[in-house]
Design a protein around this motif. Structure first.
Motif, PDB file in Angstrom:
ATOM      1  N   VAL B  60       0.849  -1.201   0.000  1.00 11.98           N
ATOM      2  CA  VAL B  60       0.000   0.000   0.000  1.00 11.98           C
ATOM      3  C   VAL B  60       0.889   1.257   0.000  1.00 11.98           C
ATOM      4  CG1 VAL B  60      -1.694   1.317   1.322  1.00 11.98           C
ATOM      5  CG2 VAL B  60      -1.896  -1.191   1.144  1.00 11.98           C
ATOM      6  N   PHE B  61       1.949   1.225   0.819  1.00 14.55           N
ATOM      7  CA  PHE B  61       2.903   2.363   0.784  1.00 14.55           C
ATOM      8  C   PHE B  61       3.379   2.580  -0.644  1.00 14.55           C
ATOM      9  CE2 PHE B  61       3.912   4.706   4.381  1.00 14.55           C
ATOM     10  CZ  PHE B  61       3.916   3.930   5.532  1.00 14.55           C
ATOM     11  N   ASN B  62       3.745   1.449  -1.283  1.00 12.49           N
ATOM     12  CA  ASN B  62       4.288   1.519  -2.632  1.00 12.49           C
ATOM     13  C   ASN B  62       3.319   2.228  -3.569  1.00 12.49           C
ATOM     14  OD1 ASN B  62       5.354   0.951  -5.134  1.00 12.49           O
ATOM     15  ND2 ASN B  62       6.237  -0.959  -4.431  1.00 12.49           N
ATOM     16  N   LEU B  63       2.036   1.896  -3.428  1.00 15.28           N
ATOM     17  CA  LEU B  63       1.045   2.440  -4.370  1.00 15.28           C
ATOM     18  C   LEU B  63       0.689   3.880  -4.024  1.00 15.28           C
ATOM     19  CD1 LEU B  63      -1.260  -0.701  -4.580  1.00 15.28           C
ATOM     20  CD2 LEU B  63       0.323   0.152  -6.324  1.00 15.28           C
ATOM     21  N   CYS B  64       0.640   4.198  -2.726  1.00 18.65           N
ATOM     22  CA  CYS B  64       0.017   5.479  -2.358  1.00 18.65           C
ATOM     23  C   CYS B  64       1.031   6.580  -2.056  1.00 18.65           C
ATOM     24  CB  CYS B  64      -0.860   5.286  -1.112  1.00 18.65           C
ATOM     25  SG  CYS B  64      -2.128   4.056  -1.369  1.00 18.65           S
ATOM     26  N   ALA B  65       2.233   6.246  -1.675  1.00 21.16           N
ATOM     27  CA  ALA B  65       3.153   7.308  -1.231  1.00 21.16           C
ATOM     28  C   ALA B  65       3.387   8.314  -2.352  1.00 21.16           C
ATOM     29  CB  ALA B  65       4.481   6.687  -0.806  1.00 21.16           C
ATOM     30  N   ILE B  66       3.467   7.835  -3.575  1.00 17.75           N
ATOM     31  CA  ILE B  66       3.804   8.733  -4.699  1.00 17.75           C
ATOM     32  C   ILE B  66       2.650   9.679  -5.010  1.00 17.75           C
ATOM     33  CG2 ILE B  66       2.995   7.365  -6.663  1.00 17.75           C
ATOM     34  CD1 ILE B  66       6.512   8.847  -6.287  1.00 17.75           C
ATOM     35  N   MET B  67       1.460   9.398  -4.410  1.00 19.94           N
ATOM     36  CA  MET B  67       0.300  10.241  -4.714  1.00 19.94           C
ATOM     37  C   MET B  67       0.466  11.640  -4.124  1.00 19.94           C
ATOM     38  SD  MET B  67      -1.898   8.826  -6.570  1.00 19.94           S
ATOM     39  CE  MET B  67      -2.257   7.199  -7.245  1.00 19.94           C
ATOM     40  N   MET B  68       1.527  11.842  -3.359  1.00 19.48           N
ATOM     41  CA  MET B  68       1.728  13.186  -2.797  1.00 19.48           C
ATOM     42  C   MET B  68       2.356  14.124  -3.826  1.00 19.48           C
ATOM     43  SD  MET B  68       2.789  13.119   1.142  1.00 19.48           S
ATOM     44  CE  MET B  68       3.489  11.553   1.611  1.00 19.48           C
ATOM     45  N   ILE B  69       2.879  13.533  -4.911  1.00 10.10           N
ATOM     46  CA  ILE B  69       3.554  14.396  -5.893  1.00 10.10           C
ATOM     47  C   ILE B  69       2.623  15.485  -6.446  1.00 10.10           C
ATOM     48  CG2 ILE B  69       4.460  14.338  -8.268  1.00 10.10           C
ATOM     49  CD1 ILE B  69       6.555  13.794  -6.223  1.00 10.10           C
ATOM     50  N   PRO B  70       1.371  15.155  -6.859  1.00 11.87           N
ATOM     51  CA  PRO B  70       0.521  16.254  -7.363  1.00 11.87           C
ATOM     52  C   PRO B  70       0.396  17.402  -6.349  1.00 11.87           C
ATOM     53  CG  PRO B  70      -0.522  14.136  -7.774  1.00 11.87           C
ATOM     54  CD  PRO B  70       0.686  13.861  -6.928  1.00 11.87           C
ATOM     55  N   PHE B  71       0.348  17.046  -5.064  1.00  8.38           N
ATOM     56  CA  PHE B  71       0.231  18.109  -4.050  1.00  8.38           C
ATOM     57  C   PHE B  71       1.461  19.011  -4.092  1.00  8.38           C
ATOM     58  CE2 PHE B  71      -0.842  20.312  -0.304  1.00  8.38           C
ATOM     59  CZ  PHE B  71       0.264  20.350   0.522  1.00  8.38           C
ATOM     60  N   PHE B  72       2.649  18.382  -4.204  1.00  2.00           N
ATOM     61  CA  PHE B  72       3.863  19.218  -4.241  1.00  2.00           C
ATOM     62  C   PHE B  72       3.875  20.085  -5.504  1.00  2.00           C
ATOM     63  CE2 PHE B  72       5.328  17.831  -0.430  1.00  2.00           C
ATOM     64  CZ  PHE B  72       5.667  16.488  -0.346  1.00  2.00           C
ATOM     65  N   MET B  73       3.299  19.533  -6.586  1.00  2.00           N
ATOM     66  CA  MET B  73       3.300  20.330  -7.823  1.00  2.00           C
ATOM     67  C   MET B  73       2.320  21.500  -7.712  1.00  2.00           C
ATOM     68  SD  MET B  73       5.711  19.159  -9.263  1.00  2.00           S
ATOM     69  CE  MET B  73       6.620  18.020  -8.225  1.00  2.00           C
ATOM     70  N   VAL B  74       1.280  21.353  -6.897  1.00  2.00           N
ATOM     71  CA  VAL B  74       0.406  22.517  -6.667  1.00  2.00           C
ATOM     72  C   VAL B  74       1.220  23.619  -6.008  1.00  2.00           C
ATOM     73  CG1 VAL B  74      -1.530  23.371  -5.292  1.00  2.00           C
ATOM     74  CG2 VAL B  74      -1.716  21.173  -6.494  1.00  2.00           C
ATOM     75  N   ILE B  75       2.091  23.222  -5.079  1.00  5.54           N
ATOM     76  CA  ILE B  75       2.945  24.229  -4.415  1.00  5.54           C
ATOM     77  C   ILE B  75       3.876  24.864  -5.450  1.00  5.54           C
ATOM     78  CG2 ILE B  75       4.744  24.559  -2.690  1.00  5.54           C
ATOM     79  CD1 ILE B  75       3.437  22.418  -1.002  1.00  5.54           C
ATOM     80  N   VAL B  76       4.391  24.045  -6.397  1.00  7.32           N
ATOM     81  CA  VAL B  76       5.266  24.619  -7.444  1.00  7.32           C
ATOM     82  C   VAL B  76       4.483  25.661  -8.238  1.00  7.32           C
ATOM     83  CG1 VAL B  76       6.463  24.107  -9.597  1.00  7.32           C
ATOM     84  CG2 VAL B  76       6.727  22.576  -7.636  1.00  7.32           C
ATOM     85  N   VAL B  77       3.238  25.332  -8.586  1.00  7.83           N
ATOM     86  CA  VAL B  77       2.421  26.286  -9.355  1.00  7.83           C
ATOM     87  C   VAL B  77       2.189  27.553  -8.538  1.00  7.83           C
ATOM     88  CG1 VAL B  77       0.082  26.674 -10.166  1.00  7.83           C
ATOM     89  CG2 VAL B  77       1.304  24.598 -10.827  1.00  7.83           C
TER      90      VAL B  77
END
Lengths: 198, 247, 91, 252
Positions: B60-77
């Motif tokens: 589950v970690f493997n599948l879900c941990a990377i889902m935080m990337i869109p959030f970080f990209m919102v911060i980039v925007v």
């Protein structure tokens, strides 16, 4: 882009202005590449000095005839490219384009011959790791092949430069030519050190 | 400018964050954290006894941990919306976020390899466990630089109404400082700085979790302010002096 | 540009090809039996290669009519490389 | 980039002067690069002895001895690396921004970011963890220690395609650029970097000689070219930032 300094050059008594072919950036690349290749050659010589007999016997396996033909092919391609520079300066862009293509074709022939030579060597079981001589052989000719391939890209840029009537800048043609001559020069050195030297 | 992608990316965080929290508790090795002083046999025994739970939580970690990337990209925007001399901090933030996310994925794989064949030679299980823990805890550089870039961006933002409130800069620096000592987890096998120690484990993961939670509310505020600005802009474009092009 | 330059390039090309063919006869592969090092042939080969390199640099790359810094650096490169190769070989 | 010139609000002067210097964010990013590379040298040369690399052709006992004697310095060195490796992203962002300033499409800038992010992990961090795992417990089975030793030095010195891509993308961007942000000879130098990367690939074949991971060609010539390239790019980034007018509009 060719910034011709006005240093006097008395070529045959007539003082003509010094003309830097291509531009400073390309010459930084050419001179740097020559220095880097020199380090490879000198390291090759040191290893050759240490294992003189193995290198001599291994060298016998190299087919000198393919080496000579390859040298002649590259010299011909250099002749084509040098002439295309003269023609570009004279404004005869059509002939210059044809000669550039001629030079490129010679380059392709060189690559094919080299690939054939490699395949025969590998066929005889003389591979990258068989001994130090062939390690250097494949390494030096391999890096040189990379430069020949890059040279073909440069000649392609020169070809499209000549084809486009709005461009046809002499300095761009000179840049491609200078790089191609360097590739030929490096092969002449590799040929002498690897194939002929005993 | 359609804000739905940002809203979606924002709300991905709590959804997957909750899942990650559940599996964090489910993983038998976290509560209490496995000690670096366990012998090879003890580690092998741990994997043998908890194989199913380890596999479940780590998958589950493997599948879900990377889902935080869109959030970080919102911060980039949002950083790119700030009035800064250039976008260099946004690009650095993006690169750092990508590095951090990849590292966690690699650590996760090591746990799964160890749990795949618990009957392996204990020496190998020990090595895989070491690599998993070290790669999970030690490389704080990526997230620290991510926070420092954000802090600098917030601090330099000269908009009349800054995208992120100024305290976010100090909060990011604080998080960075709290996480930095965890880098020493590669040195010690015991004490607070070991990978199961109070500083390297609890402080580091606590700081990370709190930072993510707080940033969720901060980013939500920023997006809603952006929506409000756009609403004002569409209603009366003539009067709006702020000719800022919103992303 | 007059054709003297073009003719010079062709002459140089012929000389280079000739030197290459000469080195074909000096090559080891043609010698039957075990390969044996021979200093005079190698020195000749290195000298010929030096000449070929200098011709390519001078005429093909047109360094003969290039600014002084370029002429000096290419000559320096030639001397250092071939000097080192010869020194290591004879050492 | 939204260079909005809104009237500064009254709390503006509460901010220290340095925040109003032009291009301050790029200058800060630029200053991290020389500092990062000096620390890089300290970590890899002095502390962890990964550069110049130890010999590949030594016996397992010698390898275990290597880990035992340097265990502490390896761990301290790589602990520092855990923190400072993050600043590679800052250098990545700064160079990506210069590519964005060029007259080429931003595809090269994003490709540069992607390639360098990939390069940072197998090229620098994962080899560090292999060495750390070795130094963390030198009493492991010698065969595992040899594997960790090989893993680190092969992954560190061995060639990585992403550096070829990164340099190719940088070279193409500079060649096609009409704004002359970075000079053309840096593009040519990047071609050397690609060549040295090619020459680092035989590292995966040979255990001794000039093409091994401590070989004179694969490592020393490659490192020399890298150092020259690094000094050049640090100098040129300084010039590029200095010549940039603060109100320059950069394509998004």
């Amino acid at each position: 882009m060719a910034n011709t300094q006005t240093a006097e050059v008395n070529a045959g008594g007539t003082t003509t202005r010094a003309h830097l072919p291509s531009n400073k950036d390309m010459w930084v690349f050419v001179l740097g590449d020559l220095v880097i290749f020199s380090s490879y050659f000198i390291i090759f010589e040191i290893y050759r000095h240490q294992q003189r007999q193995t290198f001599l016997s291994a060298q016998q396996h190299l087919s000198l005839s393919i080496g000579v033909v390859n040298t002649l092919v590259l010299l011909a391609s250099s002749w084509f490219v040098a002439q295309s520079v003269q023609l570009t300066r004279a404004g005869e862009y059509e002939r210059a384009m044809r000669l550039t293509v001629g030079g490129g074709l010679c380059g392709v022939v060189f690559i094919l011959l080299k690939a054939y030579e490699w395949s025969t060597k590998i066929g005889h079981g003389l591979t990258f790791g068989s001994n130090d001589f062939f390690m250097f052989y494949y390494m030096l000719t391999g890096v040189h092949l990379f430069h020949v391939a890059l040279g073909l890209v440069f000649l392609g840029v020169v070809f499209f430069e000549l084809r486009n009537p709005k461009l046809r800048r002499v300095s761009m043609v000179e840049t491609g030519a200078t790089y191609w001559h360097m590739v030929d020069l490096l092969w002449v050195v590799i040929f002498a050190l690897m194939y002929v030297m005993r | 400018m359609d804000l739905r992608p940002q809203w979606i990316s924002l709300w991905l965080l709590p959804f997957f964050g909750a899942i990650l929290l559940v599996v964090f508790v489910a993983f038998p090795g976290f509560l209490p954290p496995m000690s670096p002083q366990m012998t090879a046999d003890q580690v092998a025994q741990f994997y043998a006894q908890n194989t199913t739970m380890i596999r479940f939580s780590m998958i589950v970690f493997n599948l879900c941990a990377i889902m935080m990337i869109p959030f970080f990209m919102v911060i980039v925007v949002q950083i790119k919306r700030m009035s800064l001399p250039s976008h260099v901090l946004a690009y650095s933030y993006l690169a750092a976020a990508a590095t951090g996310a990849t590292l966690f994925a690699i650590a996760d794989i090591f746990w799964l390899i160890a749990a795949y064949r618990p009957g392996r030679d204990p020496q190998l299980i020990l090595l895989l466990n070491d690599m998993a823990w070290l790669i999970f805890i030690a490389p704080v550089g990526a997230f620290v630089v991510q926070n420092l870039c954000l802090a600098l961006a917030v601090y330099l933002d000269t908009r009349p109404q800054p995208i992120f409130p100024r305290w976010v800069a100090y909060f990011s620096v604080l998080t960075a400082v709290a996480m930095t000592p965890a880098a020493c987890a590669v040195i010690f096998k015991s004490g607070p700085l070991a990978w199961d120690g109070a500083i390297s484990f609890w402080l580091r993961i606590g700081a990370f979790a709190i930072n993510i939670a707080v940033m969720f509310f901060v980013v939500r505020g920023a997006i809603s302010r952006q929506a409000a600005e756009q609403a004002v802009e569409t209603e009366s474009p003539a009067t709006v002096t702020d000719a800022e092009v919103t992303r | 540009m007059t054709t003297t330059k073009a003719r010079a390039i062709t002459y140089v090309w012929i000389i280079l090809s000739a030197i290459t063919l000469v080195s074909w006869f000096l090559g080891p592969a043609r010698v039957a039996g075990p390969a044996v090092a021979s200093v005079p042939i190698t020195v000749a080969v290195l000298a010929m290669a030096f000449i070929k390199a200098r011709l390519i640099i001078g005429y093909f790359m047109e360094v003969r009519t290039a600014p002084a810094w370029l002429r000096l650096s290419t000559d320096a490169w030639l001397v250092v490389l071939w000097g080192a190769v010869l020194a290591i070989y004879l050492w | 980039m939204s260079a909005v010139s809104a009237a500064p609000v009254v709390t503006e002067n509460a901010r220290p002067a340095w925040t109003r210097r032009p291009k301050i964010d790029q200058w800060i990013c630029w200053w991290t690069i020389p500092i990062f590379y000096n620390l890089f040298g300290l970590i890899f040369v002095v502390l962890t002895r990964v550069m110049p690399p130890p010999r590949p052709d030594i016996t397992p006992e010698q390898i275990v001895a290597f880990f035992e004697t340097h265990s502490l310095t390896i761990r301290i060195g790589f602990a520092l690396l855990m923190f400072f490796i993050g600043f590679a992203s800052v250098a990545n962002g700064l160079i990506a921004l210069q590519i964005k300033r060029m007259s080429v499409s931003p595809v090269f800038a994003y490709a540069y970011i992607g390639a360098l992010v990939v390069g940072g992990l197998p090229g620098c961090l994962l080899p560090a963890f292999a060495f750390v795992a070795g130094a963390f417990r030198p009493d492991r089975d010698p065969q595992i220690m040899v594997m960790l030793y090989d893993w680190c030095l092969l992954s560190f010195v061995g060639s990585l395609g992403c550096f070829c891509t990164q340099n190719m993308v940088l070279a193409l961007a500079i060649f096609l650029d009409k704004n002359d942000i970075l000079p053309k000879w840096l593009a040519y130098m990047s071609i050397w970097m690609i060549v040295t990367e090619l020459l680092a690939s035989p590292v995966f074949i040979f255990k001794s000689g000039p093409l091994a991971w401590n070989g004179s060609i694969s490592f020393y010539v490659g490192t020399a070219v890298f150092v020259v390239w690094e000094f050049a790019i640090i100098r040129l980034l300084y010039v590029a930032i200095k010549n940039q007018s603060p109100t320059e509009q950069i394509q998004d």
